[in-house]
Enzyme design. Structure first.
Site, PDB file in Angstrom:
ATOM      1  N   CYS A  85       0.866  -1.185   0.000  1.00 21.22           N
ATOM      2  CA  CYS A  85       0.000   0.000   0.000  1.00 21.22           C
ATOM      3  C   CYS A  85       0.896   1.226   0.000  1.00 21.22           C
ATOM      4  O   CYS A  85       1.518   1.556   1.015  1.00 21.22           O
ATOM      5  CB  CYS A  85      -0.926   0.008   1.211  1.00 21.22           C
ATOM      6  SG  CYS A  85      -1.890   1.526   1.332  1.00 21.22           S
ATOM      7  N   CYS A 233      -4.902   5.769  -4.772  1.00 21.96           N
ATOM      8  CA  CYS A 233      -4.287   4.457  -4.555  1.00 21.96           C
ATOM      9  C   CYS A 233      -2.860   4.555  -5.087  1.00 21.96           C
ATOM     10  O   CYS A 233      -2.647   4.677  -6.298  1.00 21.96           O
ATOM     11  CB  CYS A 233      -5.070   3.365  -5.278  1.00 21.96           C
ATOM     12  SG  CYS A 233      -4.310   1.735  -5.120  1.00 21.96           S
TER      13      CYS A 233
HETATM   14  N1  LIG Z   1      -4.329   2.155  -1.190  1.00 26.17           N
HETATM   15  C1  LIG Z   1      -3.179   1.346  -1.459  1.00 26.17           C
HETATM   16  C2  LIG Z   1      -3.422   0.120  -2.226  1.00 26.17           C
HETATM   17  C3  LIG Z   1      -4.109  -0.918  -1.450  1.00 26.17           C
HETATM   18  C4  LIG Z   1      -4.260  -2.119  -2.294  1.00 26.17           C
HETATM   19  C5  LIG Z   1      -5.299  -2.991  -1.800  1.00 26.17           C
HETATM   20  N2  LIG Z   1      -6.635  -2.505  -2.070  1.00 26.17           N
HETATM   21  C6  LIG Z   1      -5.085  -4.384  -2.328  1.00 26.17           C
HETATM   22  O1  LIG Z   1      -4.202  -4.620  -3.150  1.00 26.17           O
HETATM   23  O2  LIG Z   1      -5.831  -5.249  -1.884  1.00 26.17           O
HETATM   24  C7  LIG Z   1      -2.073   2.123  -2.081  1.00 26.17           C
HETATM   25  O3  LIG Z   1      -1.989   3.307  -1.855  1.00 26.17           O
HETATM   26  O4  LIG Z   1      -1.234   1.529  -2.750  1.00 26.17           O
END
Ligand SMILES: N[C@H](CCC[C@H](N)C(=O)O)C(=O)O
Length: 304
Positions: A85, A233
């Site tokens: 993350c 993300c």
């Molecule tokens: N918010 C995160 C990603 C989380 C990924 C998650 N949702 C998964 O791969 O299950 C980021 O900033 O990279």
């Protein structure tokens, strides 16, 4: 911040900070000195309450490998685990920088080692490591020799709405769909869950719509695995930047604009590592029960 080990972690005993990673809602939980883990049920209970609703919990545990500063385990809002993350890692680095006065950290995650550093200007840079493109690494359910654009489409056969995504692992699985129109013109809330759970992705996938706006800039929106639509993300921004460079849509250094703001992504030539730079902000802090998700705020303006 560190507490003495407790025989059982019952009650709201785990210090946590509610943080903001470019609009990605992050809880950084201080599990150092404890043997237990944050229970998926606790995560889901926190996610359901408006005040503590989050995208990821970054659980900071004692390091288990020499040379690392912490083991960081990542939980999504649905209680599932994520290997990486990006936005949350900046938040962890900022919390530890505020605590220790240090600027450089090495974290162990399920996806390997991740380096993070606070810069002079207060922004944080995370070294997400080298992306992986092999179909087994992502993983995909079937073999694709070229993962720059795989055969997958959603929508009517004669008028594909989203199709031929680039896929990659940035420590977690990503599919990036390139579009020509405004990224907001796509109903990602409708397609996101279908694509996240598509049989081609045995471990599900984070789903991103991306549009090039300049040779060094793009705009993206992401449906996150285990969460849903989020304002940002970080690993998806890395996946989109890498895909842009692999498909010659952009260079290797790009500004990625997400609903929550901008990230600077640099896919370093020397070692193929992806460097992500952006902000992290502390919002409020409290203590949570790692078994149930009950919590109290340190400022005592509200309690569960
Ligand atoms: N918010 C995160 C990603 C989380 C990924 C998650 N949702 C998964 O791969 O299950 C980021 O900033 O990279």
């Amino acid at each position: 911040m560190t507490e003495q080990p407790t025989p059982r972690d019952t009650g709201p005993v785990v210090p946590f900070a509610r943080m903001n990673g470019l609009g990605n809602k992050i809880i950084v939980a201080d599990m150092r000195g404890r043997r237990s883990r944050i229970a998926p049920e606790a995560a889901r209970a926190l996610a359901e309450r408006a005040e503590t609703s989050f995208d990821q919990i970054m659980a900071v545990h004692d390091p288990r490998t020499p040379g690392t500063d912490a083991l960081v385990l990542i939980l999504n809002a649905d209680g599932s685990e994520a290997g990486a993350c990006g936005n949350g890692t900046r938040c962890v680095a900022q919390a530890l920088a505020a605590e220790t006065g240090r600027r450089d950290f090495t974290f162990e995650t399920r996806a390997g080692l991740v380096l993070a550093a606070e810069r002079e200007d207060g922004l944080l840079t995370v070294d997400m490591g080298a992306p992986r493109f092999g179909w087994r690494d992502i993983p995909l359910a079937e073999e694709f020799a070229d993962t720059r654009a795989i055969e997958l489409q959603i929508g009517p056969i004669d008028a594909p709405i989203l199709h031929s995504p680039s896929v990659a692992s940035l420590g977690n699985p990503h599919a990036v769909f390139w579009v020509e129109e405004d990224v907001w013109s796509y109903a990602l809330d409708r397609f996101g869950p279908v694509l996240e759970n598509h049989p081609l992705f045995p471990e599900r996938a984070n789903i991103t719509i991306a549009r090039v706006t300049a040779p060094d800039a793009m705009t993206i929106r992401t449906w996150e695995r285990g969460v849903g639509l989020t304002l940002a993300c970080g690993s998806a921004a890395c996946a989109a930047a890498v895909s842009g460079a692999r498909t010659r849509r952009t260079g290797r250094r790009v500004t990625v604009t997400l609903p929550g703001g901008d990230l600077l992504i640099d896919w370093r030539t020397s070692d193929d590592h992806v460097l992500m730079t952006g902000p992290a902000e502390w919002e409020w802090s409290g203590r949570l029960d790692p078994e149930t998700g009950a919590y109290s705020r340190d400022d005592e303006t509200a309690a569960a």
